[in-house]
Write an enzyme that holds these catalytic residues in place. Sequence first.
Site, mmCIF file in Angstrom:
data_model
loop_
_atom_site.group_PDB
_atom_site.id
_atom_site.type_symbol
_atom_site.label_atom_id
_atom_site.label_comp_id
_atom_site.label_asym_id
_atom_site.label_seq_id
_atom_site.Cartn_x
_atom_site.Cartn_y
_atom_site.Cartn_z
ATOM 1 N N LYS A 19 -16.815 18.875 -30.499
ATOM 2 C CA LYS A 19 -17.458 17.553 -30.476
ATOM 3 C C LYS A 19 -16.511 16.445 -30.903
ATOM 4 O O LYS A 19 -16.340 15.457 -30.199
ATOM 5 C CB LYS A 19 -18.665 17.509 -31.438
ATOM 6 C CG LYS A 19 -19.803 18.421 -31.071
ATOM 7 C CD LYS A 19 -20.961 18.243 -32.037
ATOM 8 C CE LYS A 19 -20.630 18.630 -33.466
ATOM 9 N NZ LYS A 19 -20.407 20.067 -33.680
ATOM 10 N N ARG A 94 -29.270 15.887 -35.728
ATOM 11 C CA ARG A 94 -29.154 17.338 -35.871
ATOM 12 C C ARG A 94 -30.497 17.983 -36.177
ATOM 13 O O ARG A 94 -30.584 19.205 -36.209
ATOM 14 C CB ARG A 94 -28.230 17.636 -37.058
ATOM 15 C CG ARG A 94 -26.811 18.056 -36.710
ATOM 16 C CD ARG A 94 -26.042 18.181 -38.012
ATOM 17 N NE ARG A 94 -24.875 18.982 -37.931
ATOM 18 C CZ ARG A 94 -23.656 18.509 -37.660
ATOM 19 N NH1 ARG A 94 -23.480 17.254 -37.372
ATOM 20 N NH2 ARG A 94 -22.621 19.319 -37.671
ATOM 21 N N ARG A 133 -8.879 26.449 -37.647
ATOM 22 C CA ARG A 133 -8.851 25.146 -38.322
ATOM 23 C C ARG A 133 -8.775 25.332 -39.838
ATOM 24 O O ARG A 133 -8.126 24.538 -40.528
ATOM 25 C CB ARG A 133 -10.099 24.328 -37.944
ATOM 26 C CG ARG A 133 -10.090 22.946 -38.578
ATOM 27 C CD ARG A 133 -11.165 22.048 -38.040
ATOM 28 N NE ARG A 133 -12.488 22.432 -38.488
ATOM 29 C CZ ARG A 133 -13.617 21.843 -38.119
ATOM 30 N NH1 ARG A 133 -13.574 20.840 -37.269
ATOM 31 N NH2 ARG A 133 -14.778 22.233 -38.569
ATOM 32 N N ARG A 139 -10.444 23.031 -44.499
ATOM 33 C CA ARG A 139 -11.765 22.449 -44.752
ATOM 34 C C ARG A 139 -12.634 23.451 -45.510
ATOM 35 O O ARG A 139 -12.707 24.609 -45.114
ATOM 36 C CB ARG A 139 -12.419 22.064 -43.419
ATOM 37 C CG ARG A 139 -12.735 20.586 -43.336
ATOM 38 C CD ARG A 139 -13.213 20.179 -41.989
ATOM 39 N NE ARG A 139 -14.593 20.539 -41.746
ATOM 40 C CZ ARG A 139 -15.299 20.088 -40.707
ATOM 41 N NH1 ARG A 139 -14.721 19.278 -39.834
ATOM 42 N NH2 ARG A 139 -16.546 20.445 -40.546
ATOM 43 N N ARG A 150 -23.588 27.732 -40.810
ATOM 44 C CA ARG A 150 -23.669 26.509 -39.984
ATOM 45 C C ARG A 150 -24.154 26.850 -38.570
ATOM 46 O O ARG A 150 -24.915 26.092 -37.975
ATOM 47 C CB ARG A 150 -22.296 25.811 -39.956
ATOM 48 C CG ARG A 150 -21.976 25.108 -41.289
ATOM 49 C CD ARG A 150 -20.489 24.897 -41.474
ATOM 50 N NE ARG A 150 -19.884 24.048 -40.470
ATOM 51 C CZ ARG A 150 -18.601 24.106 -40.123
ATOM 52 N NH1 ARG A 150 -17.791 24.961 -40.714
ATOM 53 N NH2 ARG A 150 -18.129 23.303 -39.218
HETATM 54 P P1 B4P Z 1 -15.445 20.348 -33.466
HETATM 55 O O1 B4P Z 1 -16.595 21.069 -32.877
HETATM 56 O O2 B4P Z 1 -15.105 19.058 -32.850
HETATM 57 O O3 B4P Z 1 -15.739 20.282 -34.996
HETATM 58 P P2 B4P Z 1 -16.409 19.114 -35.792
HETATM 59 O O4 B4P Z 1 -16.514 17.849 -35.030
HETATM 60 O O5 B4P Z 1 -15.683 19.089 -37.092
HETATM 61 O O6 B4P Z 1 -17.911 19.603 -35.903
HETATM 62 P P3 B4P Z 1 -18.616 20.328 -37.060
HETATM 63 O O7 B4P Z 1 -20.018 20.584 -36.584
HETATM 64 O O8 B4P Z 1 -17.799 21.496 -37.497
HETATM 65 O O9 B4P Z 1 -18.604 19.298 -38.257
HETATM 66 P P4 B4P Z 1 -19.287 17.876 -38.523
HETATM 67 O O10 B4P Z 1 -18.215 16.990 -38.993
HETATM 68 O O11 B4P Z 1 -20.094 17.398 -37.369
HETATM 69 O O12 B4P Z 1 -14.074 21.159 -33.370
HETATM 70 C C1 B4P Z 1 -13.765 22.312 -34.083
HETATM 71 C C2 B4P Z 1 -12.330 22.795 -33.869
HETATM 72 O O13 B4P Z 1 -12.135 23.267 -32.543
HETATM 73 C C3 B4P Z 1 -11.251 21.746 -34.108
HETATM 74 O O14 B4P Z 1 -10.306 22.288 -34.975
HETATM 75 C C4 B4P Z 1 -10.628 21.489 -32.737
HETATM 76 O O15 B4P Z 1 -9.265 21.238 -32.811
HETATM 77 C C5 B4P Z 1 -10.884 22.790 -32.022
HETATM 78 N N1 B4P Z 1 -11.062 22.601 -30.582
HETATM 79 C C6 B4P Z 1 -11.754 21.598 -29.977
HETATM 80 N N2 B4P Z 1 -11.729 21.740 -28.640
HETATM 81 C C7 B4P Z 1 -11.014 22.888 -28.379
HETATM 82 C C8 B4P Z 1 -10.649 23.575 -27.174
HETATM 83 N N3 B4P Z 1 -11.007 23.136 -25.952
HETATM 84 N N4 B4P Z 1 -9.926 24.706 -27.300
HETATM 85 C C9 B4P Z 1 -9.541 25.173 -28.519
HETATM 86 N N5 B4P Z 1 -9.851 24.561 -29.690
HETATM 87 C C10 B4P Z 1 -10.582 23.426 -29.630
HETATM 88 O O16 B4P Z 1 -20.308 18.220 -39.716
HETATM 89 C C11 B4P Z 1 -19.846 18.749 -40.946
HETATM 90 C C12 B4P Z 1 -20.988 18.831 -41.949
HETATM 91 O O17 B4P Z 1 -21.489 17.503 -42.237
HETATM 92 C C13 B4P Z 1 -22.239 19.595 -41.531
HETATM 93 O O18 B4P Z 1 -22.097 20.997 -41.714
HETATM 94 C C14 B4P Z 1 -23.289 18.962 -42.485
HETATM 95 O O19 B4P Z 1 -23.167 19.475 -43.789
HETATM 96 C C15 B4P Z 1 -22.884 17.507 -42.515
HETATM 97 N N6 B4P Z 1 -23.569 16.698 -41.485
HETATM 98 C C16 B4P Z 1 -22.952 16.041 -40.459
HETATM 99 N N7 B4P Z 1 -23.853 15.408 -39.691
HETATM 100 C C17 B4P Z 1 -25.065 15.670 -40.231
HETATM 101 C C18 B4P Z 1 -26.404 15.311 -39.857
HETATM 102 N N8 B4P Z 1 -26.662 14.567 -38.782
HETATM 103 N N9 B4P Z 1 -27.426 15.760 -40.627
HETATM 104 C C19 B4P Z 1 -27.192 16.502 -41.714
HETATM 105 N N10 B4P Z 1 -25.960 16.885 -42.118
HETATM 106 C C20 B4P Z 1 -24.890 16.479 -41.376
#
Ligand code: B4P
Length: 200
Positions: A19, A94, A133, A139, A150
């Site tokens: 994402k 979410r 990652r 992280r 998660r």
């Molecule tokens: P992403 O999937 O982009 O990870 P993210 O954005 O960090 O999402 P995540 O759900 O983990 O965390 P968020 O900040 O939203 O990518 C993951 C990895 O994959 C990266 O290292 C990337 O380089 C790699 N990658 C991407 N594309 C690739 C490809 N094509 N091939 C290979 N590798 C690839 O949320 C974190 C926390 O915040 C949640 O757990 C919760 O505690 C809180 N939170 C956030 N929003 C919330 C909400 N709306 N409500 C309640 N809590 C919330």
Amino acid sequence: MSGDRGIRLLIVGPPGAGKGTQASAVAEAYGIPAISTGDIFRANIEQGTELGKQVQEVMASGGFVPDELTNSIVADRLKQEDAQGGFLLDGYPRTTEQVHELDRILAESGAELDAVIQLQADTDEVVKRLTKRALEQGRVDDTEDVIRHRQDLYREQTEPVIAIYAERGAVVEVDGLGTVDDVAARVRDGLAARGLGVHA
Ligand code: B4P
């Protein structure tokens, strides 16, 4: 798109689906801000703010920050000047409660969502990416147990969110497997197919 007020998009998908990665590319292409609730929380933790202290523990455990807190942060953020010409929300809503709040926020300003990009990736692949990652970025929520938690929360609480938007006909499904560029091309094509191309 909603008149001359820009494009309004969501990007959803399991943790690790890419994402954050795709959100930056889409936001840049459309000239809109990418607003990630996860990034907002992490920045607050890093800066040691009151909000950061409130969310630190729950984030480290892989749980969701309470709806009330998350909703008020998004409501404030969407009032800022740069979001008036459209936005891409990454990681919000979410929960179904957050969907209701976003509906309320949009209705208040007479705006509508244009599309919800759903990035799809199977559990094995996302666990592999997040474990990688963890090694690169350290992280705290990228340990195996927390990653699993998660993913469970995503299935329980966020899949129903996608079902709501699917019912509304707003979802653009995108295969998240393959290189970052391949996935980005699929996102672009999916939006263009709905008449939401960059030059549409
Ligand atoms: P992403 O999937 O982009 O990870 P993210 O954005 O960090 O999402 P995540 O759900 O983990 O965390 P968020 O900040 O939203 O990518 C993951 C990895 O994959 C990266 O290292 C990337 O380089 C790699 N990658 C991407 N594309 C690739 C490809 N094509 N091939 C290979 N590798 C690839 O949320 C974190 C926390 O915040 C949640 O757990 C919760 O505690 C809180 N939170 C956030 N929003 C919330 C909400 N709306 N409500 C309640 N809590 C919330």
